[in-house]
Design a protein around this motif. Structure first.
Motif, PDB file in Angstrom:
ATOM      1  N   PHE A  22       0.826  -1.201   0.000  1.00 42.27           N
ATOM      2  CA  PHE A  22       0.000   0.000   0.000  1.00 42.27           C
ATOM      3  C   PHE A  22       0.865   1.257   0.000  1.00 42.27           C
ATOM      4  O   PHE A  22       0.538   2.254  -0.650  1.00 42.27           O
ATOM      5  CB  PHE A  22      -0.930   0.015   1.212  1.00 42.27           C
ATOM      6  N   VAL A  23       1.969   1.220   0.737  1.00 37.57           N
ATOM      7  CA  VAL A  23       2.867   2.371   0.769  1.00 37.57           C
ATOM      8  C   VAL A  23       3.457   2.626  -0.617  1.00 37.57           C
ATOM      9  O   VAL A  23       3.508   3.768  -1.099  1.00 37.57           O
ATOM     10  CB  VAL A  23       3.989   2.145   1.800  1.00 37.57           C
ATOM     11  N   ILE A  24       3.874   1.554  -1.284  1.00 36.25           N
ATOM     12  CA  ILE A  24       4.519   1.703  -2.592  1.00 36.25           C
ATOM     13  C   ILE A  24       3.519   2.162  -3.649  1.00 36.25           C
ATOM     14  O   ILE A  24       3.771   3.131  -4.381  1.00 36.25           O
ATOM     15  CB  ILE A  24       5.173   0.374  -3.007  1.00 36.25           C
ATOM     16  N   ILE A  25       2.377   1.492  -3.725  1.00 32.52           N
ATOM     17  CA  ILE A  25       1.439   1.888  -4.774  1.00 32.52           C
ATOM     18  C   ILE A  25       0.749   3.199  -4.425  1.00 32.52           C
ATOM     19  O   ILE A  25       0.137   3.829  -5.299  1.00 32.52           O
ATOM     20  CB  ILE A  25       0.414   0.775  -5.070  1.00 32.52           C
ATOM     21  N   GLY A  26       0.866   3.628  -3.159  1.00 25.68           N
ATOM     22  CA  GLY A  26       0.419   4.974  -2.842  1.00 25.68           C
ATOM     23  C   GLY A  26       1.241   6.005  -3.603  1.00 25.68           C
ATOM     24  O   GLY A  26       0.716   7.023  -4.061  1.00 25.68           O
ATOM     25  N   ARG A  74       0.904  -2.725 -13.538  1.00 25.97           N
ATOM     26  CA  ARG A  74       0.943  -4.166 -13.251  1.00 25.97           C
ATOM     27  C   ARG A  74       1.068  -4.399 -11.735  1.00 25.97           C
ATOM     28  O   ARG A  74       0.417  -5.278 -11.180  1.00 25.97           O
ATOM     29  CB  ARG A  74       2.113  -4.798 -14.015  1.00 25.97           C
ATOM     30  N   TRP A  75       1.894  -3.602 -11.075  1.00 32.83           N
ATOM     31  CA  TRP A  75       2.071  -3.725  -9.624  1.00 32.83           C
ATOM     32  C   TRP A  75       0.746  -3.457  -8.915  1.00 32.83           C
ATOM     33  O   TRP A  75       0.343  -4.197  -8.015  1.00 32.83           O
ATOM     34  CB  TRP A  75       3.138  -2.734  -9.162  1.00 32.83           C
ATOM     35  N   VAL A  76       0.037  -2.405  -9.315  1.00 36.99           N
ATOM     36  CA  VAL A  76      -1.247  -2.070  -8.698  1.00 36.99           C
ATOM     37  C   VAL A  76      -2.248  -3.202  -8.871  1.00 36.99           C
ATOM     38  O   VAL A  76      -2.952  -3.594  -7.932  1.00 36.99           O
ATOM     39  CB  VAL A  76      -1.805  -0.754  -9.288  1.00 36.99           C
ATOM     40  N   LEU A  77      -2.323  -3.767 -10.066  1.00 33.43           N
ATOM     41  CA  LEU A  77      -3.295  -4.830 -10.322  1.00 33.43           C
ATOM     42  C   LEU A  77      -2.950  -6.106  -9.558  1.00 33.43           C
ATOM     43  O   LEU A  77      -3.847  -6.817  -9.093  1.00 33.43           O
ATOM     44  CB  LEU A  77      -3.376  -5.110 -11.820  1.00 33.43           C
ATOM     45  N   ARG A  78      -1.682  -6.414  -9.419  1.00 27.49           N
ATOM     46  CA  ARG A  78      -1.296  -7.588  -8.631  1.00 27.49           C
ATOM     47  C   ARG A  78      -1.730  -7.427  -7.175  1.00 27.49           C
ATOM     48  O   ARG A  78      -2.269  -8.356  -6.567  1.00 27.49           O
ATOM     49  CB  ARG A  78       0.222  -7.793  -8.707  1.00 27.49           C
ATOM     50  N   VAL A  79      -1.490  -6.235  -6.612  1.00 27.21           N
ATOM     51  CA  VAL A  79      -1.891  -5.989  -5.233  1.00 27.21           C
ATOM     52  C   VAL A  79      -3.417  -6.014  -5.114  1.00 27.21           C
ATOM     53  O   VAL A  79      -3.974  -6.533  -4.137  1.00 27.21           O
ATOM     54  CB  VAL A  79      -1.321  -4.647  -4.734  1.00 27.21           C
ATOM     55  N   ALA A  80      -4.101  -5.464  -6.114  1.00 27.13           N
ATOM     56  CA  ALA A  80      -5.558  -5.471  -6.088  1.00 27.13           C
ATOM     57  C   ALA A  80      -6.107  -6.886  -6.021  1.00 27.13           C
ATOM     58  O   ALA A  80      -7.014  -7.185  -5.242  1.00 27.13           O
ATOM     59  CB  ALA A  80      -6.106  -4.749  -7.322  1.00 27.13           C
TER      60      ALA A  80
END
Length: 469
Positions: free
Chosen positions: A133-137, A194-200
């Motif tokens: 969450f910190v990173i994709i923030g 891609r990072w956001v979607l993986r976390v989602a």
């Protein structure tokens, strides 16, 4: 060097050149139909995920029809974001479907997990995902678009700020003036998307495999060769418009049920536990004023006898805090205003602890002491605590607290209460309505999911006709 292992959430995209120089300036307008539909889908998304949470907790499996819904919403959202302001990677208008569209330049595949951990489901969506969450923030500007409470009403929109929004804006400006999309920016933006979607997918409980701390840039997945991973047996296309509407409507009913049940439970708690020895529900505040009186705003009371019966008796009580005798009175607002017209007094405008809304009316001392004013429908005065009980009647009414001798400076503990005999029935009605809404919402969600889990019947081959000779 060993190639990175494929992650079960596969995000692919192709820069669909040539791109229009200026179309990106109006894509926010062109995408409005998608935004409207996705707003409803994202409203239902957390309710479907909650249902999946309990299913995983009990069975260790993510129900296939619910998986088809959540993965379909993510896939639809990714296409819209790729078209609009998470990439600006294509001018081809996104299709309105949950299903994978093989020839569309943006694709998302999430491998269906046959088994999920019952223990991880309790912590991965909030505790374990915190570093991500910190990173994709930083990427999304305000946190994960799936981390509830991020300030965005449309949960599918992660391109409102952060590095993604800034770099896509730069790419749009370059495209406007040169007609070309900078390839390094595209690769970097796709890595963040891609990072956001993986976390989602991870926080949506769709996989137990922890998202890698790795920026896989470019439109293709690192270490993976076509073809795409096989989707789960339940086709996303089984989510017809009617079934989606059923799930969204069910989510609306469940949300309404939560409000009704909370309100009903609160009222029932107040009815059973918060009444004083005389049966009144009360609220109190310490009132200090420098003038000669403290008054409430006029209260308009209108209604049929059953309304008055629901409110019951109204009681005002004041306890002196400075040792002087206190006066409490209730009168018609016009009469009270006439009595206080030339006096300095305060009209209460706030709740306990908040006096910012109080209004001070300048003037002098009242012409007579309050007990001799003759404007009160009910009154009481004396040392210590004084109370006035008053059956509600039609009209506009004002309550007043003063010193019994009409002197300056008010310091009392004031309390207002009502019997509200109908409160228990109101609470029961809200609880019943909430239960009905909850059952209806659950049935609609279950119906939509059950129908989506059914395989479509194969078309029947017509039997050859025979002709009698």
């Amino acid at each position: 060097m060993t190639a990175p292992r494929a992650y079960p959430v596969r995000v692919e995209a192709t820069l669909d050149e040539p791109l229009s120089r200026g179309l990106w300036l109006v894509k926010w307008l062109l995408a409005i139909p998608h935004y409207v539909v996705l707003a409803f889908l994202w409203f239902a998304y957390p309710f479907v995920t909650i249902a999946a949470f309990f299913a995983i907790l009990v069975t260790g499996r993510y129900p296939r029809p619910l998986f088809a819904f959540t993965s379909g919403v993510l896939r639809w959202s990714w296409r819209v974001q790729f078209y609009s302001y998470a990439a600006l990677g294509t001018d081809r208008y996104p299709p309105f479907t949950f299903a994978d569209v093989p020839d569309y330049p943006a694709r998302l595949e999430i491998a269906y997990p046959e088994k999920l951990s019952r223990g991880l489901v309790l912590v991965k969506w909030w505790l374990l995902a915190l570093p991500h969450f910190v990173i994709i923030g930083l990427f999304a500007g305000g946190g994960s678009w799936l981390a509830f409470g991020n300030g965005n009403d449309d949960g599918f929109n992660w391109a409102a700020g952060g590095l993604v929004g800034v770099l896509v804006l730069v790419a749009g400006v370059v495209l406007l003036f040169t007609g070309r999309y900078p390839r390094p920016i595209f690769d970097f933006v796709l890595g963040m998307d891609r990072w956001v979607l993986r976390v989602a997918a991870y926080v949506s409980l769709m996989t137990d495999e922890y998202p890698p701390f790795r920026l896989d840039m470019g439109g293709t997945e690192a270490g993976v060769e076509p073809p795409h991973p096989q989707p789960h047996p339940v086709r996303a296309g089984n989510w017809t418009a009617g079934r989606i509407v059923a799930v969204v409507s069910g989510a609306v009913l469940v949300l309404g049920a939560a409000g009704l049940l909370t309100g009903g439970g609160t009222l029932l708690w107040a009815d059973r536990t918060q009444r004083d020895a005389d049966g009144y529900l009360t609220a109190s505040a310490t009132v200090v004023a420098s003038g000669y009186a403290v008054a409430t705003d006029p209260v308009q009371v209108t209604g049929a006898p059953d309304v008055f019966a629901a409110v019951g008796d109204v009681r005002l009580r004041a306890t002196t805090t400075d040792g002087r005798p206190v006066f409490v009175g209730i009168g018609r607002s016009a009469d009270v205003a006439g009595y206080l017209a030339a006096a300095e007094y305060t009209t209460l405008g706030g709740v306990s602890g908040n006096r910012s809304g109080d209004r001070v009316h300048p003037g002098g001392a009242p012409a007579t002491s309050p007990g001799d004013a003759g404007v009160w429908a009910a009154k009481a005065s004396g040392d210590g605590t004084q109370s006035v009980a008053w059956p509600a009647n039609d009209g506009e009414w004002t309550a007043v607290v003063m010193n019994a001798d009409g002197s300056r400076g008010i310091s009392v503990r004031a309390e207002a209460g009502a019997t509200v005999p109908a409160l228990g029935w109101v609470a029961l009605g809200l609880l019943i309505a909430g239960a009905v809404f909850l059952a209806g919402g659950a049935l609609l969600i279950g119906f939509g999911a059950h129908r989506a889990s059914r395989r479509p019947e194969a078309p029947r081959t017509p039997e050859p006709s025979t002709v009698d000779m």
